[in-house]
Design a protein around this motif. Structure first.
Motif, PDB file in Angstrom:
ATOM      1  N   ARG A 248     107.015  -2.136 -37.370  1.00 10.03           N
ATOM      2  CA  ARG A 248     105.869  -2.935 -37.827  1.00 10.03           C
ATOM      3  C   ARG A 248     105.903  -4.314 -37.191  1.00 10.03           C
ATOM      4  N   SER A 249     107.092  -4.878 -37.050  1.00  8.51           N
ATOM      5  CA  SER A 249     107.219  -6.220 -36.484  1.00  8.51           C
ATOM      6  C   SER A 249     107.043  -6.236 -34.967  1.00  8.51           C
ATOM      7  N   LEU A 250     107.022  -5.051 -34.341  1.00 13.16           N
ATOM      8  CA  LEU A 250     106.941  -4.975 -32.878  1.00 13.16           C
ATOM      9  C   LEU A 250     105.565  -4.561 -32.375  1.00 13.16           C
ATOM     10  N   GLN A 251     104.671  -4.211 -33.275  1.00 10.07           N
ATOM     11  CA  GLN A 251     103.375  -3.684 -32.852  1.00 10.07           C
ATOM     12  C   GLN A 251     102.568  -4.703 -32.049  1.00 10.07           C
ATOM     13  N   GLY A 252     102.593  -5.964 -32.466  1.00 13.54           N
ATOM     14  CA  GLY A 252     101.841  -7.001 -31.756  1.00 13.54           C
ATOM     15  C   GLY A 252     102.331  -7.184 -30.330  1.00 13.54           C
ATOM     16  N   LYS A 253     103.653  -7.217 -30.155  1.00 10.86           N
ATOM     17  CA  LYS A 253     104.214  -7.362 -28.809  1.00 10.86           C
ATOM     18  C   LYS A 253     103.875  -6.151 -27.949  1.00 10.86           C
ATOM     19  N   ALA A 254     103.944  -4.957 -28.551  1.00  7.80           N
ATOM     20  CA  ALA A 254     103.619  -3.742 -27.807  1.00  7.80           C
ATOM     21  C   ALA A 254     102.169  -3.780 -27.332  1.00  7.80           C
ATOM     22  N   ARG A 255     101.279  -4.257 -28.172  1.00 10.94           N
ATOM     23  CA  ARG A 255      99.865  -4.335 -27.806  1.00 10.94           C
ATOM     24  C   ARG A 255      99.660  -5.324 -26.650  1.00 10.94           C
ATOM     25  N   LEU A 256     100.369  -6.437 -26.682  1.00  7.96           N
ATOM     26  CA  LEU A 256     100.222  -7.461 -25.649  1.00  7.96           C
ATOM     27  C   LEU A 256     100.794  -7.001 -24.317  1.00  7.96           C
ATOM     28  N   GLN A 257     101.920  -6.265 -24.336  1.00  4.87           N
ATOM     29  CA  GLN A 257     102.626  -5.919 -23.098  1.00  4.87           C
ATOM     30  C   GLN A 257     102.228  -4.574 -22.503  1.00  4.87           C
ATOM     31  N   ILE A 258     101.378  -3.816 -23.151  1.00  6.24           N
ATOM     32  CA  ILE A 258     101.060  -2.483 -22.637  1.00  6.24           C
ATOM     33  C   ILE A 258     100.419  -2.577 -21.250  1.00  6.24           C
ATOM     34  N   GLY A 259     100.824  -1.672 -20.382  1.00  6.27           N
ATOM     35  CA  GLY A 259     100.308  -1.655 -19.019  1.00  6.27           C
ATOM     36  C   GLY A 259     101.001  -2.613 -18.078  1.00  6.27           C
ATOM     37  N   THR A 260     102.072  -3.271 -18.546  1.00 10.74           N
ATOM     38  CA  THR A 260     102.806  -4.215 -17.708  1.00 10.74           C
ATOM     39  C   THR A 260     104.179  -3.653 -17.359  1.00 10.74           C
ATOM     40  N   SER A 261     104.861  -4.345 -16.443  1.00 10.56           N
ATOM     41  CA  SER A 261     106.182  -3.916 -15.984  1.00 10.56           C
ATOM     42  C   SER A 261     107.224  -4.974 -16.330  1.00 10.56           C
ATOM     43  N   GLY A 262     108.478  -4.558 -16.432  1.00 11.81           N
ATOM     44  CA  GLY A 262     109.546  -5.489 -16.750  1.00 11.81           C
ATOM     45  C   GLY A 262     110.021  -6.273 -15.538  1.00 11.81           C
ATOM     46  N   SER A 263     111.069  -7.026 -15.738  1.00 11.65           N
ATOM     47  CA  SER A 263     111.668  -7.805 -14.643  1.00 11.65           C
ATOM     48  C   SER A 263     112.817  -7.003 -14.044  1.00 11.65           C
ATOM     49  N   GLY A 264     113.764  -7.679 -13.388  1.00  8.28           N
ATOM     50  CA  GLY A 264     114.925  -6.990 -12.823  1.00  8.28           C
ATOM     51  C   GLY A 264     114.535  -6.030 -11.717  1.00  8.28           C
ATOM     52  N   ASN A 265     114.945  -4.768 -11.850  1.00 12.33           N
ATOM     53  CA  ASN A 265     114.719  -3.784 -10.781  1.00 12.33           C
ATOM     54  C   ASN A 265     113.419  -3.001 -10.936  1.00 12.33           C
ATOM     55  N   HIS A 266     112.532  -3.449 -11.806  1.00  9.06           N
ATOM     56  CA  HIS A 266     111.265  -2.757 -11.991  1.00  9.06           C
ATOM     57  C   HIS A 266     110.276  -3.134 -10.892  1.00  9.06           C
ATOM     58  N   PHE A 267     109.437  -2.187 -10.514  1.00 10.31           N
ATOM     59  CA  PHE A 267     108.533  -2.426  -9.392  1.00 10.31           C
ATOM     60  C   PHE A 267     107.297  -1.548  -9.491  1.00 10.31           C
ATOM     61  N   VAL A 268     106.265  -1.925  -8.731  1.00 10.61           N
ATOM     62  CA  VAL A 268     105.123  -1.067  -8.418  1.00 10.61           C
ATOM     63  C   VAL A 268     104.929  -1.204  -6.912  1.00 10.61           C
ATOM     64  N   GLU A 269     104.843  -0.091  -6.188  1.00  2.00           N
ATOM     65  CA  GLU A 269     104.798  -0.179  -4.736  1.00  2.00           C
ATOM     66  C   GLU A 269     103.953   0.929  -4.110  1.00  2.00           C
ATOM     67  N   PHE A 270     103.258   0.561  -3.031  1.00  2.00           N
ATOM     68  CA  PHE A 270     102.586   1.538  -2.187  1.00  2.00           C
ATOM     69  C   PHE A 270     103.556   1.961  -1.086  1.00  2.00           C
ATOM     70  N   GLY A 271     103.444   3.205  -0.667  1.00  2.00           N
ATOM     71  CA  GLY A 271     104.290   3.686   0.414  1.00  2.00           C
ATOM     72  C   GLY A 271     103.790   5.003   0.955  1.00  2.00           C
TER      73      GLY A 271
END
Length: 467
Positions: free
Chosen positions: A207-230
């Motif tokens: 219940r306490s995480l629903q707002g954050k989940a709604r805000l971050q949906i469709g996004t990627s994390g930091s570190g080794n996360h990526f989106v790439e064409f190839g």
């Protein structure tokens, strides 16, 4: 006659929750069982612990029974096995001693059934990255990891590789406009059915995480996360994938369940550590009984986080496909940092944890990435039992993030990327290609685990810029 010597540690080891019940039990034992045998008193208290309702009217143990409320977690002091149970390490020569040490420790837990170490393995928290660990009826939050349900997702478009070279700047703009990384979010996040799941109302932590989940949906994390064409190359016709052999424009993404998954991992790891008392060096390997309330809660929350991670990738690919004006010919997805209920050949069900390891059951498709300049491999699992039907989830780190930042120079990275025709948006020195193992050696070490169906060469890469 010797007086009774009973300690709180004896009761906690038996399963008494820390707190008033222990103190009252010691007090009553000292008052009413002063000269009794220790074994007899422990047997009585074990009966009270099992059925407190039956002792509420008992003159000796009634006050203790009242403190043993139904639903209270049972605290158990665990003892490690003297030696790790045997397990297979694939590509052993390329695996660090620290990663082997972590796996050896995990294989000494009293609830372990089997394990395996993948050739991309390296040091992590709890299990090593690349560790596969199975039990009969226990789930280990740090055996799953912080980024629950982290996924690989590949879309193959009906466009030739020449499209990429002719439209490189356009593709860079598409990534900038349609992806968000790290702390950044879309001004107008897209909706998804996962955000309306009933578990967000039923489990207090969710219940306490629903707002954050709604805000971050469709996004990627930091570190080794990526989106790439190839360039995606399929080496032969494959009816399972449904895409003819050839070379195509591909879009590959790597990310997980964002802040929601991390919060779930931290919350239930803390609960596990409170009820599963392990030696200090093994504290992060604490587990939850699958029949306990906390174990059931974590299992539901973990699966919801996995569904959420899949929704994030779906939105990433939908946004970019719309901007590109193309529908994919086919898609391949797989995830790691998860636990699965899997029935073994003898009919026994195990909880199989794959922390940074790819599911590779017989006939299961997946993609194993290399680095910014090394290809990823499109694979089909062979269901190798000694690997618990698993494979590597990437090349694996050979330098820690700190060592990479200290030893790798920006100029060397820039020259290396240019030499491989790779355009990079964002990314840090800790994600430089030099920080990773040789993907060809990793793949050679797991020829018995997967069949290679094709490759993916990154060309336009976007990662978090750390801002």
């Amino acid at each position: 006659m010797k007086k009774l010597k009973l300690r709180g540690r004896d009761l906690i080891k038996m399963g008494f929750p820390k707190g008033p019940a222990v103190s009252l039990a010691l007090e009553q034992a000292g008052r009413h069982r002063k000269f009794a045998q220790k074994e007899e008193v422990l047997a009585e208290l074990s009966a009270v612990l099992r059925s407190p309702d039956g002792f509420r009217a008992d003159e000796v143990w009634g006050t203790v029974a009242e403190k043993l409320e139904p639903g209270l977690p049972v605290v158990v002091e665990q003892v490690l096995k003297d030696e790790p149970i045997p397990y297979k390490a694939f590509g052993e020569a390329g695996i660090s001693l620290s990663a082997r040490g972590q796996m050896d420790l995990a294989m000494r837990l009293p609830v372990v059934s089997a394990g395996a170490l993948m050739p991309d393995a390296h040091h992590g928290y709890g299990l090593p990255i690349g560790g596969v660990w199975a039990s009969e009826n226990a789930v280990m939050p740090y055996g799953v990891g912080m980024d629950i349900g982290c996924r690989m997702s590949l879309s193959v478009y009906p466009l030739p590789p020449s499209f990429l070279e002719k439209n490189r700047e356009k593709l860079q703009s598409l990534l900038l406009e349609n992806t968000r990384f790290g702390k950044a979010a879309f001004d107008r996040p897209m909706d998804d059915e996962v955000l309306h799941h009933s578990l967000f109302c039923e489990i207090p932590k969710l219940r306490s995480l629903q707002g954050k989940a709604r805000l971050q949906i469709g996004t990627s994390g930091s570190g080794n996360h990526f989106v790439e064409f190839g360039v995606a190359e399929l080496t032969e016709e494959d009816t399972q994938l449904g895409v003819p052999a050839g070379q195509y424009l591909g879009l590959l993404s790597h990310s997980g369940s964002r802040g929601m998954g991390a919060a779930i991992a931290q919350h239930y790891t803390q609960i596990a550590r409170e009820v599963c008392l392990l030696p200090r060096e093994a504290a992060h390997l604490a587990w939850l009984d699958m029949e306990s309330e906390a174990g059931q809660e974590y299992w539901l929350a973990m699966n919801l986080a996995g569904t959420y991670a899949a929704a994030c990738h779906r939105q990433i690919h939908e946004r970019i496909s719309t901007a590109l004006g193309e529908e994919p010919l086919g898609k391949i997805e797989n995830h790691h940092n998860f636990a699965w209920k899997e029935v073994q050949a003898d009919g026994q069900e195990w909880i199989v944890h794959r922390k940074g390891a790819t599911p590779a059951g017989k006939g299961v498709l997946g993609i194993i990435p290399g680095s910014m300049t090394a290809p990823g491999f499109i694979v089909r699992g062979k269901g190798e039992a000694s690997a618990l039907s698993s494979a590597a989830h990437g090349a694996g780190r050979q330098l820690s993030r700190r060592k990479a930042k200290e030893s790798i120079r920006p100029k060397a990275v820039k020259q290396h990327l240019a030499g491989h025709g790779v355009s990079l948006i964002g990314g840090g020195l800790d994600e430089a290609p030099f920080a990773y193992k040789d993907i060809y050696q990793v793949m050679a070490a797991q020829e018995g685990l997967v069949e290679v169906l094709g490759r993916f060469w990154p060309k336009v890469v976007r990662m978090d810029d750390g801002k």
